[in-house]
Structures are given as C-alpha cells and as structure tokens.
Scaffold this motif. Structure first.
Motif, PDB file in Angstrom:
ATOM      1  N   LYS A 264       8.356   2.665   5.932  1.00  0.00           N
ATOM      2  CA  LYS A 264       9.561   3.417   6.440  1.00  0.00           C
ATOM      3  C   LYS A 264      10.221   3.200   7.807  1.00  0.00           C
TER       4      LYS A 264
ATOM      5  N   LYS B 204       8.278   3.146  10.566  1.00  0.00           N
ATOM      6  CA  LYS B 204       7.549   3.972  11.508  1.00  0.00           C
ATOM      7  C   LYS B 204       6.415   3.429  12.311  1.00  0.00           C
TER       8      LYS B 204
ATOM      9  N   VAL C 186      -2.077   5.152   4.876  1.00  0.00           N
ATOM     10  CA  VAL C 186      -1.153   5.674   5.532  1.00  0.00           C
ATOM     11  C   VAL C 186      -0.565   4.995   6.245  1.00  0.00           C
TER      12      VAL C 186
ATOM     13  N   VAL D 188       8.103   9.545   5.348  1.00  0.00           N
ATOM     14  CA  VAL D 188       7.283   9.048   4.201  1.00  0.00           C
ATOM     15  C   VAL D 188       7.273  10.116   3.157  1.00  0.00           C
TER      16      VAL D 188
ATOM     17  N   ASP E 297       4.320  15.183   7.500  1.00  0.00           N
ATOM     18  CA  ASP E 297       4.975  14.451   6.859  1.00  0.00           C
ATOM     19  C   ASP E 297       4.154  13.117   6.038  1.00  0.00           C
ATOM     20  N   THR E 298       3.260  12.676   7.035  1.00  0.00           N
ATOM     21  CA  THR E 298       2.663  11.365   6.646  1.00  0.00           C
ATOM     22  C   THR E 298       1.224  11.631   6.077  1.00  0.00           C
ATOM     23  N   GLN E 299       0.659  12.692   6.169  1.00  0.00           N
ATOM     24  CA  GLN E 299      -0.700  13.160   6.061  1.00  0.00           C
ATOM     25  C   GLN E 299      -0.938  14.112   4.817  1.00  0.00           C
TER      26      GLN E 299
ATOM     27  N   ALA F  67       2.294   2.974   4.324  1.00  0.00           N
ATOM     28  CA  ALA F  67       3.387   3.914   3.827  1.00  0.00           C
ATOM     29  C   ALA F  67       4.338   4.160   5.090  1.00  0.00           C
ATOM     30  N   MET F  68       3.541   4.275   6.167  1.00  0.00           N
ATOM     31  CA  MET F  68       4.545   4.348   7.446  1.00  0.00           C
ATOM     32  C   MET F  68       5.241   3.127   7.832  1.00  0.00           C
TER      33      MET F  68
ATOM     34  N   LEU G  37       4.662  14.153  12.066  1.00  0.00           N
ATOM     35  CA  LEU G  37       3.674  13.050  11.717  1.00  0.00           C
ATOM     36  C   LEU G  37       2.588  13.627  10.816  1.00  0.00           C
TER      37      LEU G  37
END
Ligand code: SF4
Ligand code: SF4
Ligand code: SF4
Ligand code: SF4
Ligand code: FES
Lengths: 325, 293
Positions: free
Chosen positions: A295, A297, A288, B287, B245-247, A291-292, B242
């Motif tokens: 972007k 993040k 994760v 993401v 979107d990311t999980q 991936a962040m 978060l």
C-alpha cells in the motif's frame, strides 16, 4: 465562604449492586435524588445507604482525602468519593450518573472490591527505605531540601487505587505492577538515603515492569493527589539507564533507537527502528510489513527525507546528551 | 477573515508509513484556504521514547523545533497526537521553569537559536475547530457523510494529560467526555457513534515490548465501535491509525474475534465532505480497504 447560591438538581443514579455471598450476577439499582451543588460523591453514597437501602456497602473513613478508602468509578472514571464534587461530575457527564466499584471484576459487595492484587503489587516493589543506618545514631540523617524535592510528591500517595484500576495495562496483563506500585518504587528509589540494589532491577523486568506502560496518561488524569504516576514511570526509565541497570532488550533498544535514528536522519527511520529494536525477531513483523509495502506505506532507508540543517541536530546531540547506554 | 497561516510540524509518520495523512492534510488546508509553512528543519519529537532515555536532550531538540516556528512568527500545528504531546509538554515545562529554559537556551545558542515561548503549539484538529470554525466548515460541505455511522477514536495524547489543554486548545476538551471529533463528524454530515473505547488507548507505544497488551487494546476498540454499528472509525492520530488500520490480524487473534473497520484520518473525513477526491486523500494507502467510497 463564597456567597455563591446553593443550587439543586435532579440526578438519576444507576448503581452497581452485588453481593458475592448471595448473587451469581451483579445488577444495577436506580435512584433519583435532588443533589445540591455543594455535595460530594460520598454524600450520595451515604444517602443511598441512609435513605434507601441500609445494606448498601462501600468503604470510607476519613472523609478528608487521606485514608484512600473511598475510591470508586463514576461513569467509568476513577474518583475519590469524598473529594470529588457532584457539581463537577454533572458538568462532565450530565444528569445520568453511574456508580460502580473501581473494578467490577473484583467486586465483593457493591462498591467494595478485593484490593489484594493492588496490595500484592505494592508490597513487591520494596516500598520502604533500605538503609544501613545505625540503630542508635548520634545525629539525624540529614536530607537537604534540594534532595527532598527529588521525591516529586511521590510520598503523598494515599494508595487509593484510583490509578491502578484506571490503567488499561493492569486490566490486560495481571503481572504488570501498575502505576501506584511504580510511584512507591520511585518514592524510595529517589530517596538519597536508600541503598537498595534490587528494586530498580525488579521494576525493570519485562512483562511486569515500567517498559510495559502504554503511556496513556490515564493515571495522571485520575490521581486525586496530583501525583502524576507516569512522570515517575518516565523517571524510573531514565534512572535505569543512568544507573546502568537497563537491560539490552527490545524495549530499551526501542528507546535508544530513536537517538540513533535522529542522529542519522534528524527524523525517525521507522523501519530501521523496528529492525534495531527487534534484531532477528524482525521476522514476525514481515506479514504486516508486506501488507504495508503493497500500500506504499514503507519508505526504505535510502528514501527517507532527512531534516534540513541536520548538522545543527547532530551538534545538539553531541553537546546536550546526558546519558550513555 | 484573515487567512490562516501555520508552521506545520509534520512528524515522521506522515512522511513515511501514513503518506495519506500528509496528502489529506495538504488537501484540506488548500480547500480551507489555510497556508502551511512546513518546518523542514524539524527533528523527530522523540515520541516519548527518547524521553525515557534522555530527558534533557529531548527537551533541547523539541525546543529547537518550536524555535523555528517562532522564527516564522507562527503558531505550530501538529498532525500527530504524540508529536502534540511531546512538543506541548516541552513548551509547558520551559514556560513555567525559567532555570530549565535558560539551560536549554544555552545549548540552542550554539546553533544561533533561542526558544522564547512566543508560539503556541496546537493539533490540526483544534486549528480547524477553534481557529477556522465548525460552522464555516459546515457551510462548505458539498458531499455530506450522511449515510455513515462514524466512530470517533480520540487517541490518548490529545486529550490527556489535561494539564496541557490550556495552552494547546482553546476549546477545553474533557478527557472523560471529549466532543471535538464528535462535533467534527456531525459538521461533516455524519452520525457520530458513542462507544466506551472512544477515549481509550490503542496500545501503539507498547507494540514491540508488549504485543499482546497492544493487540488486546486495539481489538477491544474496534470491537466497541463495531458493536455500536459503526461503518468506519476516524482518528486525529497517525499512530492510532497505524494500529487500527494495519494490525487487525493480531488484534482479532488477541480478542478471539474477527474485527476490522475502515479507519479514516480526521483530515480524510473532512476532505471527503469538502469534495476532495479519494486520490487526493490517498485512500489507496490503507491496509484495511476503504471500500465504500
Ligand atoms: S500511563 Fe502507563 S501506568 Fe499510567 S495508566 Fe497508562 S499504561 Fe497505566
Ligand atoms: S498515585 Fe494517586 S491515584 Fe494512584 S494510588 Fe496514589 S493517590 Fe491514588
Ligand atoms: S511522535 Fe511519531 S510522528 Fe511524531 S515526530 Fe515523533 S516519531 Fe515522528
Ligand atoms: S491512542 Fe494509541 S497512538 Fe494514540 S496516543 Fe494513545 S497510545 Fe498513542
Ligand atoms: S474517605 Fe478517606 S479518602 Fe475518602
């Protein structure tokens, strides 16, 4: 008595019906009734039974918000039927009202559920005073008004289960004690006469304990006695640190990690917090995190914009900290 | 109308893992002509985790943040539900307890500050709706989101506990049937999606200690929106963002079903309708790709 006029309006009720002895599946029955502005939800349950179907089943006893028997869900909201006015429910949800048991999964007959999980959890937090008090004491065990205040209304719980079956974590994790059991634990943990050494450790265990509370405030919102269970849960967290029973694990490091981060930056270092909390287990977050990162993040520790006047924050941390871990 | 001006408490997330939220907040403020004075001195609010550890210290730190807004003579605006909760809760507790307030002020005096209780603390969502006005936003929409079904995800800490509502929102939100975000979607020209999980919890705060619970809650929310034909979700909370979107991978695994939807910050949705560019709103920082713009 107020001189307000009693008004009447038509309400459509969709009512959960199920008889575990006869039915495979639950179904819903519809009833339309004229509801007056002074009726409570329990009046509706009574009228369904008396006017429509004598086999309709629900629990009630005191009709005064004392016995805790009559809690059900109205449009998904846990409610004490004898206390909740229909006018409020109509204001919240309009004229289409759904009546269901606190937990449809645990339904036995119509509104009646098998509350065994609730009582098991309650029993497992030692919900009584553990004290070494002489059987024939020569004087009372005095508790000062100041000390009594520490209970924070936790002793008013009527075990209605409204909070327990509104809790999303109870729904997902059957090991979780749930808000009502924590209220009971707090009730005795905050009693100056109590000397139990196990209870606080028990409610701090991973998977079942206070650290798994998602902080959603559902319990605070539904409690008909305004007990605010999450406030008690927060106090149990604090007690665990104060009395030194908090274990060094991901949950407690997560809480303490905020302090370290604020001390260093004023603001939170998100990545640093996860690293501090998880230790070597950080590896499971890598996919994760990547991936962040792609972007934009993830801000590295050296890229964090610290608070202006960080010295003030550090000074306050020094002077105002009340806990050591 | 007098120009609106607020003291902005950004919180940490907007400066780190959700840069798009900071960008879109400022873009929308510019469009609406709202002036934001950023509280650069502010510390983290503790996110209700520092509160589990040291209650008094977290009160002192949050009171300091509010005191800076008071120094400007401005209402504090937050852009994170959890910042809102912790800041408004601090205000609530200090305003109704003179003894506690005095204790906190004794500490603040060491750094030459005082918490007076003169500034309100409101989430940007309610600043837009109550102070700026939905009707005025509706008039300013140049690119309505009329082709989309949008699922509002309110996030716990704006709607619960309702004991904080009186101070923090003028429009009283019903925690069981919230409407603010739905109204905003409609004002932006979109179609609001009704689904059971819209006022439920995403599980963010137990992600580290109870990953399975957190993943199930997130998965169920996205699935609920999907099953009611949502094209996207929208939330006022960067922490919910978060999570949603990311999980999606862990969420999908936990509920045994592939789920994924684009998730907009409330500010991004308003920004799009008002004609901001995707670049201004930081859409590339998601993401789960926002592939329809
Ligand atoms: S705040 Fe915690 S205990 Fe209360 S309902 Fe939410 S998860 Fe359950
Ligand atoms: S805490 Fe409140 S809601 Fe929960 S069981 Fe007790 S009285 Fe009922
Ligand atoms: S809630 Fe989150 S974003 Fe808000 S200040 Fe606290 S850590 Fe930062
Ligand atoms: S929905 Fe999630 S992130 Fe938002 S407030 Fe609740 S737990 Fe926190
Ligand atoms: S009937 Fe006893 S609490 Fe409602």
């Amino acid at each position: 008595m107020s001189a307000e006029k009693i008004t009447t309006q038509k309400v459509n009720f969709k009512v959960f019906r199920f008889n575990a002895d006869e039915d495979y599946l639950p179904y819903y029955e519809n009833y339309t009734m004229d509801i007056t502005s002074e009726e409570v939800v329990l009046d509706v349950l009574n009228r369904i039974k008396w006017d429509h179907d004598g086999s309709f089943s629900y629990r009630r006893s005191c009709r005064h918000g004392i016995c805790g028997a009559c809690a059900i869900k109205v449009n998904g909201r846990s409610t004490l039927a004898c206390k909740e006015s229909m006018a409020t429910m109509i204001e919240y949800f309009g004229n289409d009202i759904t009546l269901e048991p606190l937990s449809t999964k645990r339904a036995v007959k119509d509104m009646i559920i098998d509350k065994a999980d609730f009582w098991d959890k309650h029993a497992s937090v030692t919900p009584y005073l553990v004290a070494d008090i002489d059987e024939c004491p020569s004087c009372e065990n005095l508790v000062s008004p100041h000390d009594a205040e520490e209970l924070n209304e936790a002793d008013l719980c009527i075990q209605c289960g409204a909070c327990h079956y509104a809790c999303p974590v109870v729904e997902v994790n059957s090991d979780f004690f749930g808000p009502a059991a924590f209220v009971a634990a707090y009730r005795f943990e905050s009693d100056v006469r109590d000397s139990d050494g196990e209870r606080l450790i028990n409610v701090n265990e991973e998977k079942q304990g206070v650290w798994d509370c998602a902080k959603c405030y559902e319990c605070a919102e539904v409690c008909p006695k305004d007990i605010n269970p999450i406030e008690k849960i927060t106090k149990l967290h604090q007690m665990a640190f104060k009395k030194g029973v908090a274990k060094n694990n991901v949950a407690t490091r997560h809480a303490v990690g905020f302090l370290h981060s604020i001390k260093r930056n004023g603001v939170l270092d998100e990545g640093g917090l996860v690293l501090y909390s998880e230790g070597l287990h950080i590896v499971k977050h890598i996919p994760v995190a990547l991936a962040m990162f792609r972007k934009g993040k993830i801000v590295p520790p050296w890229g964090i914009t610290k608070s202006d006047k960080l010295d003030e924050i550090q000074k306050l941390i020094k002077s105002s900290s009340t806990v050591k871990f | 109308m007098k120009k609106l001006k607020y003291a902005l408490f950004t919180g940490c997330t907007a400066k780190q893992s959700t840069p798009e939220q900071m960008m879109s907040t400022m873009a929308v403020a510019r469009k609406l002509g709202i002036e934001m004075i950023e509280l650069t001195e502010a510390s983290c609010c503790g996110a209700s985790h520092l509160q589990d550890y040291d209650d008094f210290l977290s009160l002192v730190l949050n009171a300091r943040n509010i005191a800076y807004a008071e120094k400007h003579g401005l209402t504090m605006v937050t852009i994170c539900n959890t910042c809102q909760l912790n800041t408004a809760m601090t205000k609530h507790r200090l305003d109704k307890n003179a003894e506690l307030k005095a204790k906190v002020n004794e500490k603040l005096a060491e750094i030459g500050l005082e918490y007076k209780g003169t500034s309100n603390v409101i989430h940007f969502l309610y600043a837009i709706i109550d102070d700026f006005g939905l009707d005025k936003i509706k008039e300013m929409v140049v690119k309505p989101l009329s082709q989309f079904n949008i699922a509002p995800f309110y996030g716990c800490h704006n709607i619960r506990p309702s004991e904080l509502h009186d101070e923090s929102h003028k429009q009283k939100e019903n925690p069981y049937n919230p409407t603010s975000l739905d109204d905003l979607i409609i004002a932006c020209g979109g179609k609001n999606v009704d689904y059971e999980e819209k006022n439920k919890c995403c599980g963010f705060h137990v992600e580290l200690q109870a990953p399975h619970t957190a993943a199930v809650l997130t998965g169920t929310a996205i699935a609920g929106a999907t099953d009611n034909n949502a094209d996207m979700m929208v939330t006022p909370c960067p922490l919910c963002h978060l999570k949603l979107d990311t999980q999606t991978k862990s969420a999908s695994e936990a509920i045994g079903r592939e789920v994924s939807l684009p998730v907009l910050h409330m500010q991004q949705m308003v920004g799009l309708a008002l004609g901001c560019t995707p670049a201004e709103l930081g859409l590339k920082h998601h993401v789960t790709e926002v592939n329809f713009i």
